[in-house]
Design a protein around this motif. Sequence first.
Motif, PDB file in Angstrom:
ATOM      1  N   ALA A 220       1.035  -1.190   0.007  1.00 36.92           N
ATOM      2  CA  ALA A 220      -0.099   0.032  -0.097  1.00 36.92           C
ATOM      3  C   ALA A 220       0.826   1.306   0.104  1.00 36.92           C
ATOM      4  CB  ALA A 220      -0.968   0.135   1.276  1.00 36.92           C
ATOM      5  N   HIS A 221       2.181   1.113  -0.030  1.00 36.99           N
ATOM      6  CA  HIS A 221       3.103   2.202   0.109  1.00 36.99           C
ATOM      7  C   HIS A 221       3.789   2.506  -1.504  1.00 36.99           C
ATOM      8  CE1 HIS A 221       5.627   5.071   2.300  1.00 36.99           C
ATOM      9  NE2 HIS A 221       6.602   4.764   1.279  1.00 36.99           N
ATOM     10  N   LEU A 222       2.996   3.563  -1.990  1.00 40.27           N
ATOM     11  CA  LEU A 222       3.333   3.882  -3.362  1.00 40.27           C
ATOM     12  C   LEU A 222       2.923   2.748  -4.414  1.00 40.27           C
ATOM     13  CD1 LEU A 222       6.680   5.456  -2.863  1.00 40.27           C
ATOM     14  CD2 LEU A 222       4.699   6.726  -2.661  1.00 40.27           C
ATOM     15  N   GLY A 223       2.695   2.989  -5.457  1.00 34.98           N
ATOM     16  CA  GLY A 223       2.207   1.869  -6.315  1.00 34.98           C
ATOM     17  C   GLY A 223       0.817   1.921  -6.533  1.00 34.98           C
ATOM     18  N   ASN A 262      -3.222   5.150   1.919  1.00 32.36           N
ATOM     19  CA  ASN A 262      -3.693   6.226   1.085  1.00 32.36           C
ATOM     20  C   ASN A 262      -4.755   6.928   1.269  1.00 32.36           C
ATOM     21  OD1 ASN A 262      -5.781   4.647   0.414  1.00 32.36           O
ATOM     22  ND2 ASN A 262      -5.510   4.366  -1.583  1.00 32.36           N
ATOM     23  N   ALA A 263      -5.099   6.855   2.327  1.00 31.21           N
ATOM     24  CA  ALA A 263      -6.612   7.543   2.618  1.00 31.21           C
ATOM     25  C   ALA A 263      -6.193   9.023   3.309  1.00 31.21           C
ATOM     26  CB  ALA A 263      -7.433   7.067   3.657  1.00 31.21           C
ATOM     27  N   GLY A 264      -4.574   8.846   3.447  1.00 28.45           N
ATOM     28  CA  GLY A 264      -4.266  10.435   4.110  1.00 28.45           C
ATOM     29  C   GLY A 264      -2.929  10.972   3.331  1.00 28.45           C
ATOM     30  N   LYS A 265      -2.932  12.269   3.298  1.00 28.91           N
ATOM     31  CA  LYS A 265      -1.940  13.103   2.492  1.00 28.91           C
ATOM     32  C   LYS A 265      -1.824  14.193   3.522  1.00 28.91           C
ATOM     33  CE  LYS A 265      -3.965  12.084  -1.890  1.00 28.91           C
ATOM     34  NZ  LYS A 265      -2.959  11.179  -2.403  1.00 28.91           N
ATOM     35  N   MET A 266      -0.478  14.357   3.687  1.00 30.93           N
ATOM     36  CA  MET A 266       0.186  15.505   4.575  1.00 30.93           C
ATOM     37  C   MET A 266       0.157  16.833   3.663  1.00 30.93           C
ATOM     38  SD  MET A 266       3.174  16.207   7.259  1.00 30.93           S
ATOM     39  CE  MET A 266       4.678  16.027   6.206  1.00 30.93           C
ATOM     40  N   TYR A 301       8.574   8.499  -0.256  1.00 34.32           N
ATOM     41  CA  TYR A 301       7.228   9.055  -0.258  1.00 34.32           C
ATOM     42  C   TYR A 301       6.969   9.754  -1.561  1.00 34.32           C
ATOM     43  CZ  TYR A 301       6.684   7.574   4.592  1.00 34.32           C
ATOM     44  OH  TYR A 301       6.541   6.652   5.719  1.00 34.32           O
ATOM     45  N   GLN A 302       5.665   9.864  -2.014  1.00 35.95           N
ATOM     46  CA  GLN A 302       5.508  10.599  -3.121  1.00 35.95           C
ATOM     47  C   GLN A 302       5.462  12.334  -2.579  1.00 35.95           C
ATOM     48  OE1 GLN A 302       2.229   9.361  -5.434  1.00 35.95           O
ATOM     49  NE2 GLN A 302       2.293  11.134  -6.810  1.00 35.95           N
ATOM     50  N   ILE A 303       5.985  12.995  -3.453  1.00 40.79           N
ATOM     51  CA  ILE A 303       6.036  14.626  -3.048  1.00 40.79           C
ATOM     52  C   ILE A 303       5.465  15.169  -4.029  1.00 40.79           C
ATOM     53  CG2 ILE A 303       7.103  16.775  -2.421  1.00 40.79           C
ATOM     54  CD1 ILE A 303       9.394  14.895  -0.909  1.00 40.79           C
ATOM     55  N   GLU A 304       4.058  16.084  -4.228  1.00 41.45           N
ATOM     56  CA  GLU A 304       3.609  16.630  -5.315  1.00 41.45           C
ATOM     57  C   GLU A 304       3.319  18.135  -4.945  1.00 41.45           C
ATOM     58  OE1 GLU A 304       0.273  13.870  -6.845  1.00 41.45           O
ATOM     59  OE2 GLU A 304       0.340  13.451  -5.328  1.00 41.45           O
ATOM     60  N   LEU A 344       2.684  21.829  -0.765  1.00 41.31           N
ATOM     61  CA  LEU A 344       3.252  20.455  -1.225  1.00 41.31           C
ATOM     62  C   LEU A 344       2.334  19.598  -0.572  1.00 41.31           C
ATOM     63  CD1 LEU A 344       7.118  20.714  -1.394  1.00 41.31           C
ATOM     64  CD2 LEU A 344       5.418  21.162  -3.228  1.00 41.31           C
ATOM     65  N   VAL A 345       2.211  18.328  -1.319  1.00 40.28           N
ATOM     66  CA  VAL A 345       1.547  17.073  -0.739  1.00 40.28           C
ATOM     67  C   VAL A 345       2.565  16.011  -0.566  1.00 40.28           C
ATOM     68  CG1 VAL A 345      -0.608  15.772  -0.852  1.00 40.28           C
ATOM     69  CG2 VAL A 345      -0.711  18.010  -1.650  1.00 40.28           C
ATOM     70  N   ILE A 346       2.627  15.461   0.578  1.00 35.97           N
ATOM     71  CA  ILE A 346       3.471  14.165   0.890  1.00 35.97           C
ATOM     72  C   ILE A 346       2.356  13.230   1.057  1.00 35.97           C
ATOM     73  CG2 ILE A 346       5.216  13.213   2.112  1.00 35.97           C
ATOM     74  CD1 ILE A 346       6.122  16.367   2.518  1.00 35.97           C
ATOM     75  N   SER A 347       2.791  11.871   0.465  1.00 32.25           N
ATOM     76  CA  SER A 347       1.848  10.994   0.739  1.00 32.25           C
ATOM     77  C   SER A 347       2.452   9.307   0.490  1.00 32.25           C
ATOM     78  CB  SER A 347       0.533  10.878  -0.151  1.00 32.25           C
ATOM     79  OG  SER A 347       0.880  10.831  -1.717  1.00 32.25           O
ATOM     80  N   PRO A 348       1.909   8.253   0.881  1.00 32.96           N
ATOM     81  CA  PRO A 348       0.677   8.204   1.661  1.00 32.96           C
ATOM     82  C   PRO A 348       1.015   8.711   3.175  1.00 32.96           C
ATOM     83  CG  PRO A 348       1.817   6.064   1.410  1.00 32.96           C
ATOM     84  CD  PRO A 348       2.689   7.066   0.711  1.00 32.96           C
ATOM     85  N   ALA A 349      -0.036   9.223   3.743  1.00 30.78           N
ATOM     86  CA  ALA A 349       0.263   9.821   5.372  1.00 30.78           C
ATOM     87  C   ALA A 349      -0.938   9.046   6.200  1.00 30.78           C
ATOM     88  CB  ALA A 349       0.352  11.233   5.236  1.00 30.78           C
ATOM     89  N   GLY A 350      -1.565   8.193   5.771  1.00 26.48           N
ATOM     90  CA  GLY A 350      -2.513   7.674   6.451  1.00 26.48           C
ATOM     91  C   GLY A 350      -2.073   6.551   7.519  1.00 26.48           C
TER      92      GLY A 350
END
Length: 370
Positions: A220-223, A262-266, A301-304, A344-350
């Motif tokens: 569940a971490h990325l992908g 994936n339900a959480g984003k920082m 982590y993904q950073i957008e 910026l949004v960092i995920s997953p953060a749930g």
Amino acid sequence: MSLSNSWVKHISEQITPAILVSKEQIEYNISYFQSTLGFKNHEIFYPVKVNHNPIFIELMEKRGLGFEVGAISECEMLINRGIDPSRIRYGNPVKAKESIQKAHQLGISCFGADSLNELEKIAVFAPKSSVYIRVSVNNSGAEWALTQKFGCPIPLVQSLFEFGKKLGLKMFGLSFHVGWNNNHIETWHHVFTQISGLCYQLKSQNIQLNSINIGGGFPAHLGNQYENLTRISKEILPFLTRFREDFNLEVVAEPGSFLVANAGKMVVRVIERLKRDNRDWVYVDSGIFQGFSWIMGGLQYQIEAVCTDSPIIPMVVCGPTCDTHDVFSYEVLLPSNLSVGDLLVISPAGAYISSSKNYNGFSFPNEVVY
């Protein structure tokens, strides 16, 4: 940009830093897991250590899920919220005797174990309890292996069952875990083949099993976690059918990250952008020590950027603390016009972020000055 319009709307309204969580996404993840692997509500045990937000706990309770705990504080938290003790499994295979006794007093009667010592403690401080044995299995391919520290080697499982039965315990099942975020299909096949063989072995020795816990580890971490679960399901569904039909076992699982990650984003805000050694450094208003210290163990982590209206270039994204390790990533592709005040949004953060400040129910020690 992978952020949906609904995420962007909520993100734009936030005072940063903040972690946004979608209950709708959690509900969807539970349903997807159930439909893909054939689990009913009561056959899923949510590991509280993943995220103990009261809203998460309430959601899981209303769905009829059970709970897996690793510390007496988590037991107390659930009981205080009115969770029936029968829905709680104290899975930590190495517990303090005081914790076992307190859990038993709270009405909890289902424990995990992986050694003779643990069985003896449970027999003394929680007599006649139900016990399942945590089995050590291969974790190849996992981003975070869960071997060495826990688990009974397969050749010793039978002796633990026999010993526990002599102590008056109800030895009812097995549990195992392929390791956190394991996308290695060969490992899933190998482990389930081993456990299936162990079930045959125990049955041949007239050891009655009632339940098998396949743990978590679902990527569940990325992908794309849904595509990954579908791939894994094709490999393990025949084994689940065998456990359920040939061995007549209750099959349970402990998906944590799959349900909530994936339900959480920082959401963070850029507080500075500087040029250092010909690299663009972006400083944001929360750092890795605020829940993302797993990065120091190799996780990414993904950073957008919320707005991408210019060409992208590589940048370093770091937190605000005076610590050189406080870096989210040394190479993130972000808009070239990114500036102070942008989001910026960092995920997953749930999963494993907000709960890391009291991880697995164990708090920081008191500081005594003398």
